[in-house]
Write a protein that holds these residues in place. Structure first.
Motif, PDB file in Angstrom:
ATOM      1  N   GLY A  48       0.807  -1.226   0.000  1.00 33.69           N
ATOM      2  CA  GLY A  48       0.000   0.000   0.000  1.00 33.69           C
ATOM      3  C   GLY A  48       0.833   1.265   0.000  1.00 33.69           C
ATOM      4  O   GLY A  48       0.362   2.331   0.430  1.00 33.69           O
ATOM      5  N   ALA A  49       2.066   1.168  -0.471  1.00 34.05           N
ATOM      6  CA  ALA A  49       2.948   2.337  -0.450  1.00 34.05           C
ATOM      7  C   ALA A  49       2.436   3.428  -1.382  1.00 34.05           C
ATOM      8  O   ALA A  49       1.871   3.152  -2.444  1.00 34.05           O
ATOM      9  CB  ALA A  49       4.368   1.931  -0.862  1.00 34.05           C
ATOM     10  N   THR A  50       2.655   4.677  -0.955  1.00 31.19           N
ATOM     11  CA  THR A  50       2.260   5.824  -1.781  1.00 31.19           C
ATOM     12  C   THR A  50       3.469   6.615  -2.265  1.00 31.19           C
ATOM     13  O   THR A  50       3.351   7.455  -3.143  1.00 31.19           O
ATOM     14  CB  THR A  50       1.324   6.755  -0.990  1.00 31.19           C
ATOM     15  N   LYS A  51       4.645   6.370  -1.674  1.00 29.26           N
ATOM     16  CA  LYS A  51       5.850   7.080  -2.096  1.00 29.26           C
ATOM     17  C   LYS A  51       7.072   6.148  -1.998  1.00 29.26           C
ATOM     18  O   LYS A  51       7.145   5.286  -1.111  1.00 29.26           O
ATOM     19  CB  LYS A  51       6.133   8.290  -1.195  1.00 29.26           C
ATOM     20  N   VAL A  52       8.017   6.382  -2.908  1.00 29.05           N
ATOM     21  CA  VAL A  52       9.341   5.771  -2.800  1.00 29.05           C
ATOM     22  C   VAL A  52      10.309   6.889  -2.426  1.00 29.05           C
ATOM     23  O   VAL A  52      10.312   7.946  -3.059  1.00 29.05           O
ATOM     24  CB  VAL A  52       9.777   5.135  -4.138  1.00 29.05           C
ATOM     25  N   VAL A  53      11.102   6.665  -1.379  1.00 26.80           N
ATOM     26  CA  VAL A  53      12.077   7.659  -0.932  1.00 26.80           C
ATOM     27  C   VAL A  53      13.483   7.097  -1.163  1.00 26.80           C
ATOM     28  O   VAL A  53      13.773   5.965  -0.760  1.00 26.80           O
ATOM     29  CB  VAL A  53      11.888   7.986   0.565  1.00 26.80           C
ATOM     30  N   CYS A  54      14.341   7.884  -1.819  1.00 20.27           N
ATOM     31  CA  CYS A  54      15.689   7.411  -2.166  1.00 20.27           C
ATOM     32  C   CYS A  54      16.712   8.505  -2.018  1.00 20.27           C
ATOM     33  O   CYS A  54      16.428   9.664  -2.292  1.00 20.27           O
ATOM     34  CB  CYS A  54      15.773   7.019  -3.631  1.00 20.27           C
ATOM     35  N   ALA A  55      17.931   8.096  -1.649  1.00 20.38           N
ATOM     36  CA  ALA A  55      19.038   9.049  -1.570  1.00 20.38           C
ATOM     37  C   ALA A  55      19.807   9.067  -2.884  1.00 20.38           C
ATOM     38  O   ALA A  55      19.941   8.048  -3.552  1.00 20.38           O
ATOM     39  CB  ALA A  55      19.963   8.671  -0.415  1.00 20.38           C
ATOM     40  N   GLU A  56      20.332  10.267  -3.189  1.00 24.81           N
ATOM     41  CA  GLU A  56      21.155  10.363  -4.389  1.00 24.81           C
ATOM     42  C   GLU A  56      22.454   9.589  -4.189  1.00 24.81           C
ATOM     43  O   GLU A  56      22.879   9.398  -3.061  1.00 24.81           O
ATOM     44  CB  GLU A  56      21.450  11.837  -4.715  1.00 24.81           C
ATOM     45  N   ALA A  57      23.125   9.169  -5.214  1.00 23.30           N
ATOM     46  CA  ALA A  57      22.688   9.266  -6.590  1.00 23.30           C
ATOM     47  C   ALA A  57      22.218   7.893  -7.092  1.00 23.30           C
ATOM     48  O   ALA A  57      21.246   7.798  -7.823  1.00 23.30           O
ATOM     49  CB  ALA A  57      23.842   9.737  -7.463  1.00 23.30           C
ATOM     50  N   ARG A  58      22.901   6.831  -6.664  1.00 22.82           N
ATOM     51  CA  ARG A  58      22.550   5.526  -7.241  1.00 22.82           C
ATOM     52  C   ARG A  58      21.176   5.042  -6.803  1.00 22.82           C
ATOM     53  O   ARG A  58      20.506   4.305  -7.521  1.00 22.82           O
ATOM     54  CB  ARG A  58      23.631   4.487  -6.931  1.00 22.82           C
ATOM     55  N   GLY A  59      20.746   5.460  -5.616  1.00 23.47           N
ATOM     56  CA  GLY A  59      19.419   5.058  -5.161  1.00 23.47           C
ATOM     57  C   GLY A  59      18.333   5.517  -6.126  1.00 23.47           C
ATOM     58  O   GLY A  59      17.314   4.844  -6.309  1.00 23.47           O
ATOM     59  N   PHE A  60      18.560   6.700  -6.745  1.00 26.16           N
ATOM     60  CA  PHE A  60      17.558   7.252  -7.670  1.00 26.16           C
ATOM     61  C   PHE A  60      17.261   6.295  -8.817  1.00 26.16           C
ATOM     62  O   PHE A  60      16.144   6.235  -9.324  1.00 26.16           O
ATOM     63  CB  PHE A  60      18.062   8.569  -8.285  1.00 26.16           C
ATOM     64  N   ILE A  61      18.300   5.588  -9.260  1.00 30.11           N
ATOM     65  CA  ILE A  61      18.159   4.734 -10.448  1.00 30.11           C
ATOM     66  C   ILE A  61      17.082   3.679 -10.201  1.00 30.11           C
ATOM     67  O   ILE A  61      16.201   3.454 -11.028  1.00 30.11           O
ATOM     68  CB  ILE A  61      19.506   4.046 -10.770  1.00 30.11           C
ATOM     69  N   PHE A  62      17.164   3.056  -9.027  1.00 29.59           N
ATOM     70  CA  PHE A  62      16.224   1.974  -8.704  1.00 29.59           C
ATOM     71  C   PHE A  62      14.903   2.531  -8.201  1.00 29.59           C
ATOM     72  O   PHE A  62      13.832   2.038  -8.535  1.00 29.59           O
ATOM     73  CB  PHE A  62      16.863   1.021  -7.679  1.00 29.59           C
ATOM     74  N   GLY A  63      14.991   3.561  -7.378  1.00 27.90           N
ATOM     75  CA  GLY A  63      13.771   4.130  -6.798  1.00 27.90           C
ATOM     76  C   GLY A  63      12.848   4.720  -7.840  1.00 27.90           C
ATOM     77  O   GLY A  63      11.633   4.525  -7.783  1.00 27.90           O
TER      78      GLY A  63
END
Ligand code: 5GP
Length: 171
Positions: A48-63
């Protein structure tokens, strides 16, 4: 498909004595990259997630790819001075020194359900910082997804029992 086989191990990067796990061969393989995103999506689809939270920079790729796949929002966590609006921030301890992460203060609404995604869990410093940052928001963390968990560094132990789901484990 063996995602583990697509990690390149590079000794002495970024400094002597560290073995760096390079994810770019996996990213460069379209079937493997899709498999990684689909695996995250399967594991988290029912949260039931409504947001994905990720840290730059490599996390962004997957998130970002996961947010698209699930049809939910994406929230970037960035280093100081990068986000244009008012931010909440956290300064957390690293092995040597400290680091700071920032997030727009209106990025999450009250009660939102959040997935935290990153590429690699090493010592757990970054993830702990992210979780500290999330305490500024009345949001619920419903999942933590990591592509590569370096189990021998015991980063998971810093999470106080929060459930963490990794796709590749390196022991
Ligand atoms: P930690 O804070 O858990 O020690 O380190 C995790 C962060 O550092 C992750 O966001 C990841 O991007 C980066 N990192 C640490 N070790 C590695 C590694 O071996 N390979 C890659 N690709 N990233 C790493």
């Amino acid at each position: 498909m063996d995602l583990r086989a697509l990690l390149r191990e590079i000794p002495d990067v970024p400094k002597p004595g560290i073995l760096f796990f390079d994810i770019t061969p996996l990213l460069g393989d379209g079937v493997a990259f899709r498999k990684a995103i689909d695996t995250f999506a399967e594991r988290f689809a029912d949260k039931g997630a409504t947001k994905v939270v990720c840290a730059e920079a490599r996390g962004f790729i997957f998130g970002a790819a996961l947010a698209y796949k699930l049809g939910i929002g994406f929230v970037p966590v960035r280093k100081p001075g990068k986000l244009p609006w008012k931010t909440a921030s956290v300064t957390y301890d690293l092995e040597y020194g400290t680091d700071t992460l920032c997030m727009h203060e209106d990025a999450l609404l009250h009660g939102e359900k959040v997935l935290v995604i990153d590429d690699v869990l090493a010592t757990g410093g970054t993830l702990t910082g992210m979780l500290q940052l999330m305490k500024n928001f009345e949001a619920e963390i419903v999942g933590i997804g990591i592509l590569v968990e370096l189990c021998f560094l015991n980063g998971r132990d810093k999470l106080n029992g929060l459930p963490l789901d990794s796709i590749i484990q390196i022991s």
